[in-house]
Each structure stands twice: as structure tokens, then as C-alpha cells.
Design a protein around this motif. Structure first.
Motif, short mmCIF file in Angstrom:
data_model
loop_
_atom_site.label_atom_id
_atom_site.label_comp_id
_atom_site.label_asym_id
_atom_site.label_seq_id
_atom_site.Cartn_x
_atom_site.Cartn_y
_atom_site.Cartn_z
N TRP A 67 0.73 -1.08 -0.09
CA TRP A 67 -0.11 -0.04 -0.07
C TRP A 67 0.77 1.29 -0.04
CZ3 TRP A 67 1.10 2.99 4.43
CH2 TRP A 67 1.72 2.15 5.52
N GLN A 68 2.15 1.10 0.53
CA GLN A 68 2.93 2.42 0.47
C GLN A 68 3.65 2.72 -0.87
OE1 GLN A 68 6.08 2.16 3.47
NE2 GLN A 68 6.13 4.34 3.88
N LEU A 69 4.02 1.63 -1.62
CA LEU A 69 4.82 1.93 -2.74
C LEU A 69 4.15 1.53 -4.06
CD1 LEU A 69 8.39 0.62 -1.88
CD2 LEU A 69 7.82 2.91 -2.25
N GLU A 70 3.24 0.20 -4.01
CA GLU A 70 2.98 -0.13 -5.26
C GLU A 70 2.05 0.85 -6.04
OE1 GLU A 70 0.81 -4.30 -6.89
OE2 GLU A 70 1.74 -4.25 -5.02
N PRO A 71 1.06 1.47 -5.24
CA PRO A 71 0.08 2.40 -6.01
C PRO A 71 0.71 3.59 -6.66
CG PRO A 71 -0.39 2.13 -3.63
CD PRO A 71 0.78 1.45 -3.82
N VAL A 72 2.03 3.77 -6.40
CA VAL A 72 2.68 4.63 -7.27
C VAL A 72 3.96 4.21 -8.24
CG1 VAL A 72 2.34 6.83 -5.87
CG2 VAL A 72 4.12 5.25 -5.15
N HIS A 73 4.58 3.04 -7.94
CA HIS A 73 5.48 2.42 -8.62
C HIS A 73 5.15 1.44 -9.53
CE1 HIS A 73 8.72 4.79 -7.03
NE2 HIS A 73 8.54 4.52 -5.70
N GLY A 74 4.00 0.67 -8.86
CA GLY A 74 3.77 -0.87 -9.52
C GLY A 74 4.58 -1.77 -8.48
N LYS A 75 4.42 -3.07 -8.85
CA LYS A 75 5.12 -3.90 -7.70
C LYS A 75 6.66 -3.81 -7.89
CE LYS A 75 4.45 -8.52 -6.01
NZ LYS A 75 4.00 -8.03 -4.78
N THR A 76 7.42 -3.57 -6.95
CA THR A 76 8.86 -3.35 -6.97
C THR A 76 9.76 -4.47 -6.19
OG1 THR A 76 8.98 -2.00 -4.70
CG2 THR A 76 8.52 -0.80 -6.79
N ILE A 77 11.07 -4.40 -6.49
CA ILE A 77 11.69 -5.39 -5.83
C ILE A 77 11.67 -5.39 -4.30
CG2 ILE A 77 13.79 -3.97 -5.81
CD1 ILE A 77 15.54 -6.24 -6.22
N VAL A 162 5.92 11.25 -5.86
CA VAL A 162 6.34 10.11 -5.26
C VAL A 162 6.44 10.06 -3.78
CG1 VAL A 162 7.63 7.76 -5.40
CG2 VAL A 162 6.47 8.58 -7.38
N ILE A 163 7.49 10.84 -3.78
CA ILE A 163 8.16 10.92 -2.22
C ILE A 163 6.96 11.73 -1.28
CG2 ILE A 163 9.69 12.28 -0.62
CD1 ILE A 163 10.84 9.92 -2.36
N ALA A 164 6.35 12.59 -1.91
CA ALA A 164 5.24 13.11 -1.02
C ALA A 164 4.01 12.12 -0.83
CB ALA A 164 4.64 14.20 -1.90
N GLY A 179 0.04 11.21 -6.47
CA GLY A 179 0.87 9.86 -6.41
C GLY A 179 0.44 8.91 -7.59
N GLU A 180 -0.75 8.72 -7.52
CA GLU A 180 -1.54 7.55 -8.28
C GLU A 180 -1.59 8.06 -9.82
OE1 GLU A 180 -5.22 7.14 -6.29
OE2 GLU A 180 -4.30 5.85 -4.96
N ARG A 181 -1.61 9.32 -10.00
CA ARG A 181 -1.30 9.76 -11.55
C ARG A 181 0.00 9.86 -12.00
NH1 ARG A 181 -4.29 14.19 -9.58
NH2 ARG A 181 -2.40 15.67 -9.62
N THR A 182 0.97 9.99 -11.05
CA THR A 182 2.37 9.65 -11.55
C THR A 182 2.57 8.36 -12.04
OG1 THR A 182 3.06 11.57 -9.98
CG2 THR A 182 4.54 9.55 -10.49
#
Length: 408
Positions: A67-77, A162-164, A179-182
Motif C-alpha cells: 500500500w505504501q509503494l505499489e500504488p505509485v511504482h507498481g510492484k517493486t523489488i 512519489v516522495i510526497a 501520486g497515483e497519477r504519477t
């Protein structure tokens, strides 16, 4: 266990202005706090944050990044574990160490730093944040990936959003939406480039990521896009703030600035001490997989744990005179400060230790040295207070300096 009412709230204006007194209260009187607003347990002592990061007993996960990263990056390492994480890390890590870093990317770092300094080296004044630190790491990453640096403003806007989002502890709806738009905008930008690079690979990091293979596993377009997104945000924001903070700290301690100017071999020490004293990232979250006992109480399974790096790195039980900036301190090992054996916590520890630590070290060593060469008598503008800003990430927002231009 303590409650948040007994200590300064991490969402309060007082905390944002200066978190260090609050960190001391937490370490001494409330090492484990349930924080209702963020629905997390806050830990502040070095021994507890180190324990969570190293996770030798398998008691913690990075499921919070769902919930903290995936909404803005997609699934990450960062969300992966076990063999899946090990294989993905093996796919991306070679570019950030050894011969690739030395041969391919040091010239990229040197060129980008020099180009930025050329923009102000003859002027006698500069803002080290606006004119240099904000641009330098993002330009380096864009150059490494083979992206068009003319798109810098877009990259910077994306990573700022993203950082925000990551630091949106109060749940501001506008910050969440931005963030989600990004994520959508970055995917629309990157995926065609990734597909083109698969068809026509070059000698850049993006081509290397597209071609990398370990144990028969290759990264999908989505994997590559998510990693690039993470790299721009994590590599941009942290190195930006680290460079600004190094100079803020050194300018406040002229004798240490003079020592670094005379011996550039001290730059790694200045960087390591800055990471301890004023880390760019002040908090990293993990999720408990089981019931865990830490200082001050017990954390139930499935809970979010907020690790206060900024507090742990000032823990007097780990560092002598922890509130003193001292690049020559003997209880911080600069030779291991950029590896998983680090004894500060700014890059995390364990299997999720920052993959870009050596890249950051190279950027800082080159950037700081070139700036010192260009500004032999660098000094802060009279009356300027180089105060830090931010809660989740933190650093000076401006650093105006004056200097006598080098005429040679």
C-alpha cells in the motif's frame, strides 16, 4: 508500551520543525509507541531499528509496501522476499557495483556534475539545492538509463509526487491522487521506451535491465518500469538531500570543512557522518509477521512498524556525543558505511539494504570534490539559516552560498 499522547506527535508542526528533541524523549521514555493516526507502532532506539532491519529471525516483511509503494511504482523489488527477491536483486545489482559502476557510470557522474557547476562557477553565488543538488542525481539516473535529460522537469515532478505520497502520513487526498497519477504518467512515458530498447539495445542501464537474466528469469516490461520509477524517486530524493545536508553540516563546522577541502579522502567520512547525523530518510516501515518483543513491549502480528532512523542514528547508547557532528568520530566506520555491514541505519540493513549505496557514494565523492574545487572560499549567505524541512524525508530546502570564482 507508551501511547502517542506522552510524546510529541510525529504529525505535529513542532515535530516537523525539529524532530530531534522528540526523538530523545521517545528513546528514553517511550521506545515503543502505538500511533493511532498512522496505525503503526513507532520504534526509536538503535537496537530495535537494527533488529527490525536485519530481521535474522524472519519476523518482519515488507508487505507494507503493497500500500505504501505499489500504488505509485507498481510492484517493486522491495516487496519481494526469499528466492524471488534474491533473483530480482541479482538482476539489477551488477549495474551498481564493480566494473559497471567504475567504467560506465563514473564518467556519467563526472560529466553531469561538471555541467551543472559550469552554470554558476563564474557567478560568485549559487543555491546548492536549486542549482545543483536537485538536478544532479536525477540527471545522472536519466543519463544512466539513456533517457532524455530534457525531460528533467517531468522526472523531478514525478519523483516529488512519489516522495510526497510515501510521506503522506496524514492521508491527504490530493497527495494520494497526485501520486497515483504519477504511476499512470510514468508508465505511459517509460513502457514505449522499454519496448524500443528491447528491440534496439544500447550501452545504457535500461538496455542492461531489459537483457539481464539470472537462473532463466528475466524482468518483464512492468518489472523494469517499476524499478526505474523506484530508482528515480529513491536515488533522486535521497542523494539530493544528502548533498545539501553534507554542505549544511560542513558550513556550520568550518574546521571540518577545511579538513575535507585539504584531504578529499575525508569525503566518505563526511558523507557517513551526515547519513548518521542528518539522514535524508527519517523513517522506514516494516510489517510484523509474528508477535515480536522489542524495547518497551510487544508488537502483534500483521502490524505496521515505523522505524525512526533519525532517532536511532542519534542514540547515545550507540554513539558518543550523538548530537555532535564529527566526521572524525571513531564509533562510525566509514569503510563499511556503504555496504550491508554499515553501522548507521540510513540505508537500512539486511537483505533490503539500499542497492544504490555505492552509486550514492560515487555521486557524493565526485560532486562534493568538484564543488569544493569550484568554490575555494564557499560560505553561507550572511544570516541564512540552513534549517532542515520534512518529516518522512528531511533536508535543507535552500543553501545559498557565495564564493570567489576560480579564474584559472
Amino acid at each position: 508500551m507508551s501511547t502517542a499522547q506522552q510524546v510529541p506527535d510525529i504529525l505535529s508542526p513542532e515535530f516537523a520543525a525539529d524532530p530531534y528533541p522528540a526523538y530523545q524523549v521517545m528513546r528514553e521514555d517511550a521506545p515503543l509507541i502505538w500511533h493511532e493516526a498512522t496505525q503503526s507502532y513507532i520504534v526509536s532506539r538503535y537496537e530495535d531499528v537494527e533488529y527490525v532491519f536485519k530481521d535474522r529471525a524472519g519476523e518482519f516483511t515488507t508487505d507494507n509496501y503493497d500500500w505504501q509503494l505499489e500504488p505509485v511504482h507498481g510492484k517493486t523489488i522491495l516487496q519481494l522476499s526469499g528466492r524471488e527477491h534474491a533473483v530480482r536483486r541479482a538482476l539489477v545489482a551488477p549495474a551498481f557495483r564493480g566494473s559497471d559502476l567504475q567504467e560506465k557510470f563514473l564518467p556519467v557522474i563526472e560529466r553531469n556534475s561538471r555541467e551543472l557547476i559550469d552554470g554558476f562557477r563564474h557567478s560568485g553565488s549559487a543555491d546548492l539545492v536549486a542549482d545543483y543538488a536537485t538536478h544532479f542525481p536525477v540527471n545522472v539516473i536519466a543519463d544512466m538509463l539513456g533517457l532524455d535529460k530534457a525531460d528533467h522537469a517531468r522526472f523531478h515532478g514525478w519523483y516529488t509526487s512519489v516522495i510526497a505520497f510515501l510521506g503522506n502520513l496524514s492521508g491527504d487526498a490530493d497527495v494520494t491522487a497526485a501520486g497515483e497519477r504519477t504511476r499512470v504518467e510514468f508508465a505511459e512515458y517509460m513502457l514505449p521506451i522499454i519496448r524500443e530498447r528491447r528491440e534496439h539495445p544500447g550501452d545504457d542501464l535500461l538496455s542492461a535491465l531489459c537483457a539481464a537474466e539470472v537462473d532463466g528469469v528475466r524482468m518483464s516490461d512492468e518489472d523494469v518500469k517499476a524499478f526505474c520509477s523506484l530508482l528515480l524517486a529513491a536515488g533522486g530524493e535521497t542523494t539530493d538531500k544528502a548533498i545539501a545536508s553534507i554542505f549544511a553540516n560542513l558550513l556550520r563546522h568550518p574546521e571540518q570543512l577545511a579538513a575535507v577541502r585539504a584531504d578529499r579522502g575525508l569525503i566518505p567520512r563526511a558523507f557517513a557522518e551526515t547519513l548518521r547525523f542528518t539522514p535524508p530518510v527519517h523513517m522506514i516501515m516494516r510489517q510484523s509477521a509474528t508477535e515480536v518483543t522489542l524495547s518497551g513491549g510487544t508488537v502483534p502480528p500483521g502490524a505496521t512498524v515505523t522505524c525512526l532512523i533519525g532517532a536511532a542514528n542519534r542514540d547515545g547508547s550507540r554513539y558518543r556525543h550523538p548530537d555532535r557532528f564529527d566526521i572524525l568520530r571513531d564509533d562510525l566506520t566509514s569503510t563499511t558505511a556503504f555496504s550491508a555491514a554499515a553501522d548507521h541505519l540510513a540505508f537500512a540493513l539486511g537483505r533490503h539494504f539500499c542497492v544504490g549505496a555505492l552509486l550514492a557514494k560515487a555521486e557524493v565523492e565526485i560532486g562534493v570534490s568538484q564543488l569544493l574545487d569550484a568554490m575555494p572560499d564557499m560560505r553561507l549567505v550572511d544570516g541564512f539559516d540552513a534549517a532542515e524541512q520534512g518529516v518522512f524525508t528531511r533536508g535543507p530546502q535552500a543553501l545559498p552560498v557565495r564564493f570567489t570564482p576560480v579564474t584559472a
